[in-house]
Enzyme design. Structure first.
Site, PDB file in Angstrom:
ATOM      1  N   LYS A   1    -122.244 -55.461  85.906  1.00 21.59           N
ATOM      2  CA  LYS A   1    -122.398 -56.843  86.382  1.00 21.59           C
ATOM      3  C   LYS A   1    -123.325 -56.990  87.589  1.00 21.59           C
ATOM      4  O   LYS A   1    -123.947 -58.029  87.778  1.00 21.59           O
ATOM      5  CB  LYS A   1    -121.030 -57.423  86.718  1.00 21.59           C
ATOM      6  CG  LYS A   1    -120.120 -57.616  85.508  1.00 21.59           C
ATOM      7  CD  LYS A   1    -120.612 -58.738  84.626  1.00 21.59           C
ATOM      8  CE  LYS A   1    -119.633 -59.028  83.477  1.00 21.59           C
ATOM      9  NZ  LYS A   1    -120.224 -59.982  82.513  1.00 21.59           N
TER      10      LYS A   1
ATOM     11  N   GLU B   1    -118.037 -67.541  88.480  1.00 18.36           N
ATOM     12  CA  GLU B   1    -116.744 -67.446  87.815  1.00 18.36           C
ATOM     13  C   GLU B   1    -116.468 -65.971  87.596  1.00 18.36           C
ATOM     14  O   GLU B   1    -117.389 -65.163  87.627  1.00 18.36           O
ATOM     15  CB  GLU B   1    -116.794 -68.158  86.461  1.00 18.36           C
ATOM     16  CG  GLU B   1    -117.373 -67.317  85.308  1.00 18.36           C
ATOM     17  CD  GLU B   1    -118.852 -67.010  85.440  1.00 18.36           C
ATOM     18  OE1 GLU B   1    -119.526 -67.712  86.220  1.00 18.36           O
ATOM     19  OE2 GLU B   1    -119.334 -66.057  84.780  1.00 18.36           O
TER      20      GLU B   1
ATOM     21  N   SER C   1    -119.747 -49.765  80.128  1.00 18.52           N
ATOM     22  CA  SER C   1    -120.184 -50.858  80.998  1.00 18.52           C
ATOM     23  C   SER C   1    -119.448 -50.920  82.342  1.00 18.52           C
ATOM     24  O   SER C   1    -119.948 -51.492  83.293  1.00 18.52           O
ATOM     25  CB  SER C   1    -120.030 -52.190  80.272  1.00 18.52           C
ATOM     26  OG  SER C   1    -118.701 -52.339  79.810  1.00 18.52           O
TER      27      SER C   1
END
Lengths: 276, 411
Positions: B99, B121, B389
């Site tokens: 991210k 968010e 990830s």
């Protein structure tokens, strides 16, 4: 230009309503309620109360699970309506049964997804059959609406109404104005829906900026909740929309036997400044 | 290896309206249209600017920890007895997941645009932590919207964000998960765009988000390709696997292999408790075309167009819609989608922990689950590339809870 001619049978009921108000040299009053709040059974009585109180056009809200443009009051109403079984189909049913009796134009105020899920052709046909006069999709700006929904509505004589915001550039204002029929809706605040203590100080100037570029009537909504604000906005706008404060009245009086009577009384208070 | 985010690359671009075929678009309230146009313009200007690229790549290398290793998972390969399995170690990045690639890119962009406040968010908390981190690094205020249910599931991440100076705003509407947090972030942005940038965390939302978020993550795939060439002797795996919530880590990995017919791209959605609507987040098996959060895409919804609840043991995959480009590429036959259940993901979590000493995020564990199904049927000279990830530290409590409830390994 978009093909704005072939209006169907009820030729421009929205335009006619604005014209009638103009003849009386006043602004139109446009109340908003969420259909199905607090129940589907209660909605027709509440709509009658809006008309009895002085509504010129009704904005009928279609509840959606994810109302990103709405503040807490209308969010709660949407959830109540959904819990009570409301849906686009149910709302169209209400319009079909009561539009004629109510005698004022009805604009569906909805998010695009329920319309999209039904299919635009099927929606447009059913909206027209039910007597819906106009459709405003909060999250369908003209660039998407002109391609997707408007042709189907236009073919059946249902008006498309687009929003104009304080952030709208001249190009965007022109695009919304060219695309809309009936009226354009100017959002008085860059914010979600909800009651506010004060109008923004530049509102009159902003509305005039829009009016200079738009031939259709301009209705103003978002953050207007008391008679003094209605009076103020009516000085510059062809129509005044009041939503959240009426939705809150429904919320607070849902269990009262005379809910409709209280609503009518409130609408009469709000329209009083328009009647001078 | 030098860090080069292919920002200016001529990747597959949507049309001017942000459409991938009939998907995507810009379905936003009028108030946000001008700010979105401004964002598209600013992004397109900056992504081509050498100084911006250099700044981003410098931070990615020295602050975030790129390039991430590509790791040959020998014991997992032996255990499954088939294709050779390579893990792209995004779990080793600063803040613990991919991210940060996007969060840092967008916060840098926001700073260039003169914004002073950042909102985001978060579902699993990883995007929130990454955004809070980037905001702290660049000295901007930060508010992260998070569903109450997710705050409970990921309370460590809540505290991490607070430690980073962000305000975590609890969202108690709807299902109290990712979708409701996105709703609330949009509501904030409608009123705050003048000084605020909304760092959307995945490849959905109105134009330009899907293409912008993908491009900030495309460094994952471009690195993996160069690394595979060195490690496996070929830049192209036979299969590339990634989990798909909104789909950002998958788009980042897959972007390097699009158009290569000999690479099978597999996205893994959350199968949750089972195939009943409401029990999963598998949009490709249970979704229909809809418009949510600014994009036309596959949505889990009822026949009246109301979005339904979703379930996944993994908060980051617990979302009813998917990035529009995924749907487009699925139509084109370029990406295949499958799903892994909660149970399979938990098993994948345990397997990777035990065989390789790596705790995967529960999101990434869905990709591992797919590998366990697929690798044994493949030849030993074939290659599976998996995007790992994120790391699983944040999920230890969830796994413990799950295992306790099902009488599994943790007891």
């Amino acid at each position: 230009m978009s093909p704005r001619r072939k209006r169907a049978s009820r030729d421009g009921a929205i335009a006619a309503a604005f014209k009638a108000c103009a003849k009386e040299r006043r602004s139109a009053f446009i109340p908003f309620l969420v259909a199905g709040d607090p129940s589907l059974e209660a909605t027709p009585d509440l709509l009658r109360a809006l008309v009895a109180g002085g509504a010129d056009v009704i904005e009928l809200g279609v509840a959606f699970s994810d109302p990103i443009a709405d503040g807490p009051t209308i969010q709660r109403a949407s959830h109540r309506a959904l819990a009570a079984g409301s849906s686009l189909s149910a709302v169209l049913g209400i319009v079909e049964r009561h539009r004629e009796e109510l005698g004022v134009p009805i604009v569906l105020f909805t998010y695009y997804n329920p319309v999209h899920a039904r299919g635009v052709e099927s929606f447009a046909a059913q909206a027209a059959d039910s007597g819906v006069d106009g459709v405003l999709c909060v999250d369908l700006p003209p660039e998407e609406g002109l391609r997707e929904l408007q042709p189907a509505l236009e073919e059946r004589g249902v008006d498309s109404i687009y929003l104009i915001a304080a952030t709208s550039t001249r190009e965007r204002i022109d695009r919304a104005a060219a695309a809309s029929n009936g009226f354009v809706y100017y959002t008085a605040r860059s914010d979600v829906t909800g009651e506010r203590e004060d109008l923004i100080p530049t509102l009159a100037r902003e509305v005039k900026r829009v009016r200079r570029r738009v031939r259709l009537p301009v209705a103003v909504g978002f953050g207007i909740s008391i008679p003094e604000q209605v009076e103020e906005v009516a000085k510059v706008a062809h129509g005044v929309v009041v939503g959240s404060s009426l939705v809150r009245l429904v919320e607070e009086n849902a269990a009262e036997a005379d809910l409709a009577g209280r609503l009518e009384h409130r609408v009469a208070e709000l329209t009083a400044p328009l009647r001078g | 290896m030098k860090v080069r985010t292919p920002l200016a690359a001529a990747a597959l671009e949507p049309d001017e309206g942000g459409r991938y075929g009939v998907y995507g678009g810009r379905y936003a309230p009028e108030t946000l249209m001008a700010p979105l146009e401004e964002l598209s313009r600013a992004y397109d200007k900056l992504r081509r600017k050498r100084t911006f690229q250099r700044r981003l790549n410098h931070l990615l290398e020295h602050y975030v920890g790129r390039p991430t290793p590509l790791y040959f998972a020998e014991r997992l390969t032996e255990h499954l007895g088939g294709a050779r399995i390579y893990l792209k170690r995004e779990d080793l990045l600063h803040t613990g997941a991919h991210k940060i690639n996007n969060a840092l890119g967008q916060v840098l962009l926001a700073k260039e645009m003169g914004k002073t406040r950042i909102i985001a968010e978060t579902g699993a908390g990883q995007h929130g932590v990454a955004t809070a981190t980037a905001a702290a690094l660049l000295g901007l205020d930060c508010v992260v919207y998070m569903g109450e249910e997710d705050m409970r599931r990921q309370r460590l991440n809540v505290y991490r964000m607070q430690l980073l100076g962000a305000e975590v705003a609890a969202v108690d509407a709807g299902s109290r998960t990712l979708k409701d947090a996105i709703n609330e972030a949009f509501r904030d942005w409608v009123a705050s765009f003048a000084d605020t940038h909304y760092v959307l965390g995945t490849v959905t939302g109105p134009e330009p988000y899907p293409r912008m978020v993908r491009q900030f993550h495309s460094v994952i795939g471009s690195e993996a390709r160069r690394q595979l060439r060195r490690l496996a002797g070929t830049p192209d795996p036979d299969v590339a696997v990634a989990c798909v919530g909104g789909g950002s880590n998958a788009m980042g990995l897959f972007s390097a292999f699009l158009g290569q017919r000999d690479v099978l791209l597999v996205g893994v959605e959350a199968g949750g408790r089972g195939p009943e609507l409401g029990d999963h987040a598998a949009r490709f098996s249970g979704g229909t075309l809809g418009v949510l959060h600014g994009a036309r895409t596959l949505v889990l919804q009822d026949e009246e167009g109301q979005v339904v609840g979703t379930h996944s043991v993994s908060a980051g995959l617990d979302y009813p819609a998917v990035g529009p480009e995924h749907v487009f590429l699925h139509d084109q036959g370029q990406i295949e989608f499958t799903s892994a259940t909660d149970q399979e993901a938990i098993e994948g979590f345990h397997l990777l922990s035990a065989t390789e000493g790596i705790l995967p995020a529960l999101e990434s564990a869905h990709a591992i689950a797919e590998v366990t199904r697929r690798a044994p049927g493949m030849e030993p000279d074939q290659v599976i590339l998996v995007n790992l990830s994120g790391r699983g530290d944040k999920d230890v409590e969830s796994v413990l809870e799950y295992d306790a409830a099902s009488g599994g390994d943790a007891e």
